[in-house]
Design a protein around this motif. Structure first.
Motif, mmCIF file in Angstrom:
data_model
loop_
_atom_site.group_PDB
_atom_site.id
_atom_site.type_symbol
_atom_site.label_atom_id
_atom_site.label_comp_id
_atom_site.label_asym_id
_atom_site.label_seq_id
_atom_site.Cartn_x
_atom_site.Cartn_y
_atom_site.Cartn_z
ATOM 1 N N THR A 1 0.912 -1.114 0.047
ATOM 2 C CA THR A 1 -0.087 0.066 0.047
ATOM 3 C C THR A 1 0.873 1.155 0.183
ATOM 4 O OG1 THR A 1 -0.095 0.331 2.416
ATOM 5 C CG2 THR A 1 -1.617 -1.130 1.377
ATOM 6 N N ASN A 2 0.183 2.251 -0.003
ATOM 7 C CA ASN A 2 0.770 3.712 -0.092
ATOM 8 C C ASN A 2 1.003 3.821 1.649
ATOM 9 O OD1 ASN A 2 1.298 4.773 -2.637
ATOM 10 N ND2 ASN A 2 -0.840 4.896 -2.531
ATOM 11 N N GLY A 3 1.686 4.798 2.042
ATOM 12 C CA GLY A 3 2.007 4.923 3.561
ATOM 13 C C GLY A 3 2.197 6.465 4.027
ATOM 14 N N PHE A 4 2.941 6.463 5.115
ATOM 15 C CA PHE A 4 3.063 7.932 5.886
ATOM 16 C C PHE A 4 4.564 7.987 6.359
ATOM 17 C CE2 PHE A 4 1.538 5.122 9.374
ATOM 18 C CZ PHE A 4 2.473 5.350 10.449
ATOM 19 N N LEU B 1 -0.253 18.341 6.107
ATOM 20 C CA LEU B 1 -0.052 17.482 7.410
ATOM 21 C C LEU B 1 -0.585 18.394 8.563
ATOM 22 C CD1 LEU B 1 3.717 16.255 6.907
ATOM 23 C CD2 LEU B 1 1.465 14.909 6.527
ATOM 24 N N GLU B 2 -0.320 19.496 8.625
ATOM 25 C CA GLU B 2 -0.705 20.422 9.736
ATOM 26 C C GLU B 2 -2.352 20.529 9.880
ATOM 27 O OE1 GLU B 2 -0.885 25.171 10.587
ATOM 28 O OE2 GLU B 2 0.750 24.418 9.618
ATOM 29 N N THR B 3 -2.926 20.792 8.708
ATOM 30 C CA THR B 3 -4.419 20.816 8.290
ATOM 31 C C THR B 3 -5.102 19.489 8.994
ATOM 32 O OG1 THR B 3 -4.209 22.372 6.670
ATOM 33 C CG2 THR B 3 -6.259 21.179 6.830
ATOM 34 N N GLN B 4 -4.475 18.236 8.473
ATOM 35 C CA GLN B 4 -5.039 17.094 8.760
ATOM 36 C C GLN B 4 -5.038 16.950 10.334
ATOM 37 O OE1 GLN B 4 -3.611 14.660 4.857
ATOM 38 N NE2 GLN B 4 -2.547 14.596 6.606
ATOM 39 N N GLN B 5 -3.709 17.252 10.912
ATOM 40 C CA GLN B 5 -3.807 17.008 12.411
ATOM 41 C C GLN B 5 -4.682 18.039 13.223
ATOM 42 O OE1 GLN B 5 0.861 17.385 12.809
ATOM 43 N NE2 GLN B 5 -0.029 16.179 14.640
ATOM 44 N N LYS B 6 -4.997 19.057 12.671
ATOM 45 C CA LYS B 6 -5.715 20.230 13.675
ATOM 46 C C LYS B 6 -7.331 20.004 13.135
ATOM 47 C CE LYS B 6 -4.081 24.434 13.912
ATOM 48 N NZ LYS B 6 -3.682 25.751 13.584
ATOM 49 N N LEU C 1 -12.223 13.898 5.974
ATOM 50 C CA LEU C 1 -13.223 13.399 5.167
ATOM 51 C C LEU C 1 -12.458 12.242 4.224
ATOM 52 C CD1 LEU C 1 -15.995 15.864 3.817
ATOM 53 C CD2 LEU C 1 -16.293 13.615 5.034
ATOM 54 N N LEU C 2 -13.018 11.062 3.809
ATOM 55 C CA LEU C 2 -12.165 10.504 2.938
ATOM 56 C C LEU C 2 -13.387 9.887 1.869
ATOM 57 C CD1 LEU C 2 -9.458 8.622 2.231
ATOM 58 C CD2 LEU C 2 -10.444 6.800 3.158
ATOM 59 N N LEU C 3 -13.381 10.397 0.513
ATOM 60 C CA LEU C 3 -14.408 10.140 -0.549
ATOM 61 C C LEU C 3 -13.955 9.381 -1.664
ATOM 62 C CD1 LEU C 3 -15.388 13.862 -0.335
ATOM 63 C CD2 LEU C 3 -16.293 11.919 0.748
ATOM 64 N N GLU D 1 -1.956 9.043 5.597
ATOM 65 C CA GLU D 1 -1.634 10.243 6.280
ATOM 66 C C GLU D 1 -2.722 10.503 7.228
ATOM 67 O OE1 GLU D 1 -0.479 13.477 3.590
ATOM 68 O OE2 GLU D 1 1.633 12.462 3.383
ATOM 69 N N TYR D 2 -3.727 10.430 6.915
ATOM 70 C CA TYR D 2 -5.102 10.554 7.796
ATOM 71 C C TYR D 2 -4.779 9.441 9.195
ATOM 72 C CZ TYR D 2 -8.219 12.955 4.743
ATOM 73 O OH TYR D 2 -8.957 13.953 3.668
#
Length: 422
Positions: free
Chosen positions: A227-230, A315-320, A325-327, A344-345
């Motif tokens: 898979t992809n990852g972080f 990354l900052e937006t996801q953390q805060k 949303l995952l579509l 990353e989510y």
């Protein structure tokens, strides 16, 4: 170290998730005894650019470049706006213009498998000397664009090398393939090329178990799911004060979550506190029809269109964000699509609301890792229930994510799996 030639199209300064996969594999392959040599276009036409990613390219890696003829540059002489839209992956489903129909027909029937086909023959010729001079034993092609697999096919026919074909997305079974206005002859050409790649490659890497099952019906060759990852080690950040519901990445017409807009509309009408707190953040390209839907549902006042963000800002937006949303498109063909942003989510450790088709592999992963909830597009009642529960937890300062077992998706662990497969 054993040398591996990686043939890619998307590479920094290209932005978006497509570039991350091999940027990170290349970073960690030396840890497992492989010296990657990367071959990319010298003058690519990237729809998204993120200059910050250039800082992540390892200085020790040898990068080879060869000019590419980009048909999208020629097409822009006819219509710059439509060409940029199509190259970004946005295909209008309702009332496309005459020019959009023409460009799609040309793209689908004159450029098989894709608009980068003109890079195939020059690359095969150029890389022949590279293989000899560098003592390359393994080549890896990554697509889309799937024309890069034709470079691998050509090299495999001429030289005694191991060829691994990496499919970040499916080929003929991917959702947008049906929108390319293919003639029957063109459709068959795609299938013949896909089969040739799958049968002639020594090994195949895919990003989902669904794609692996599809390919196993075509080829007996070994297929590995990676898979992809972080990759980022994140420091805790203070959460948004608003009830932020955030989508990161392109929000194209097919992913338009009409059921979500309806659920939010009803919750706003029923709950004044919800109305005052809600903030929908859309980071990335937003399709015209999606924007029109948001306006039709009366949600525009709640929406912040953030445009394309650098990876650091993503990354900052996801953390805060309070809720992520995952579509995915609501169709049979997209059950095996696992967006790169999912990982990353998971790393951001914020609750995820996944909305997609029945049997969606990514949605199942969200629930398996206890990272959130999966809902179907048309299940407005379930969407309201999940959103309302999240909002109540947000009000109490207790909207958390207790995901488990996500360490396996770290880029180094994934690269170790790749190295063993090579």
């Amino acid at each position: 170290m054993r040398k591996v030639l990686v043939i890619a199209y998307y590479w920094p300064p290209a932005g978006g998730p497509g570039v991350q996969r091999w940027l990170k594999f290349v970073k960690y392959l030396p840890d497992f005894g492989f010296e990657p040599i990367v071959y990319v276009p010298e003058n690519p036409s990237y729809p998204i650019v993120d200059e910050n990613l250039l800082k992540e390219v390892p200085s020790s890696i040898k990068i080879l470049k060869k000019p590419i003829k980009e048909p999208y540059g020629w097409a822009s002489l006819l219509s710059k706006k439509q060409t940029k839209t199509i190259s970004s992956g946005i295909i209008k489903e309702k009332d496309p213009s005459f020019m959009e129909k023409v460009l799609l027909w040309i793209r689908g029937n004159f450029f098989i498998p894709d608009a980068r086909k003109l890079w195939v023959i020059p690359s095969i010729s150029y890389l022949a000397k590279v293989i000899a001079d560098e003592g390359i034993g393994t080549i890896i092609t990554t697509g889309p664009p799937h024309s890069l697999h034709l470079i691998g096919l050509g090299l495999k026919k001429k030289y005694n090398v191991q060829w691994i074909a990496d499919f970040r997305d499916p080929w003929t079974s991917i959702g947008y393939h049906k929108k390319l206005r293919l003639t029957e002859s063109s459709r068959l050409k795609h299938e013949v090329l896909e089969r040739a790649v799958l049968v002639k490659a020594d090994k195949i890497v895919v990003t989902s178990h669904t794609t692996k099952s599809e390919f196993k019906a075509i080829t007996p060759k070994p297929i590995k799911v990676i898979t992809n990852g972080f990759d980022d080690e994140l420091q805790p950040l203070e959460l948004d004060a608003d009830f932020t519901v955030s989508h990161i990445g392109s929000l194209l017409t097919g992913r338009n979550p009409l059921g979500l807009w309806q659920a939010l509309l009803e919750l706003i009408a029923e709950n004044e506190h919800f109305k005052k707190s809600l903030k929908i953040q859309l980071a990335g390209v937003v399709g015209e029809e999606v924007r029109q839907s948001i306006e039709d549902f009366g949600l525009m006042d709640c929406v912040q269109q953030m445009g394309y963000l650098s990876h650091d800002k993503v990354l900052e937006t996801q953390q805060k964000s309070q809720l992520l949303l995952l579509l995915e498109i609501d169709s049979e063909e997209t059950r095996g699509i696992i967006p790169g942003k999912l990982f990353e989510y998971l790393n951001a450790k914020r609750p995820i609301l996944a909305i997609g088709p029945h049997g969606w592999e990514a949605g199942s992963m969200v629930e398996q890792h206890q990272a959130g909830h999966m809902c179907l597009h048309k299940d407005v009642a379930s969407l309201k229930s999940v959103l309302l529960e999240a909002f109540h937890n947000y009000q109490e300062g207790n909207l958390n994510c207790t995901s488990e077992g996500v360490e396996r998706y770290h880029r180094r662990a994934l690269t170790e799996s790749l190295a063993k497969f090579i």
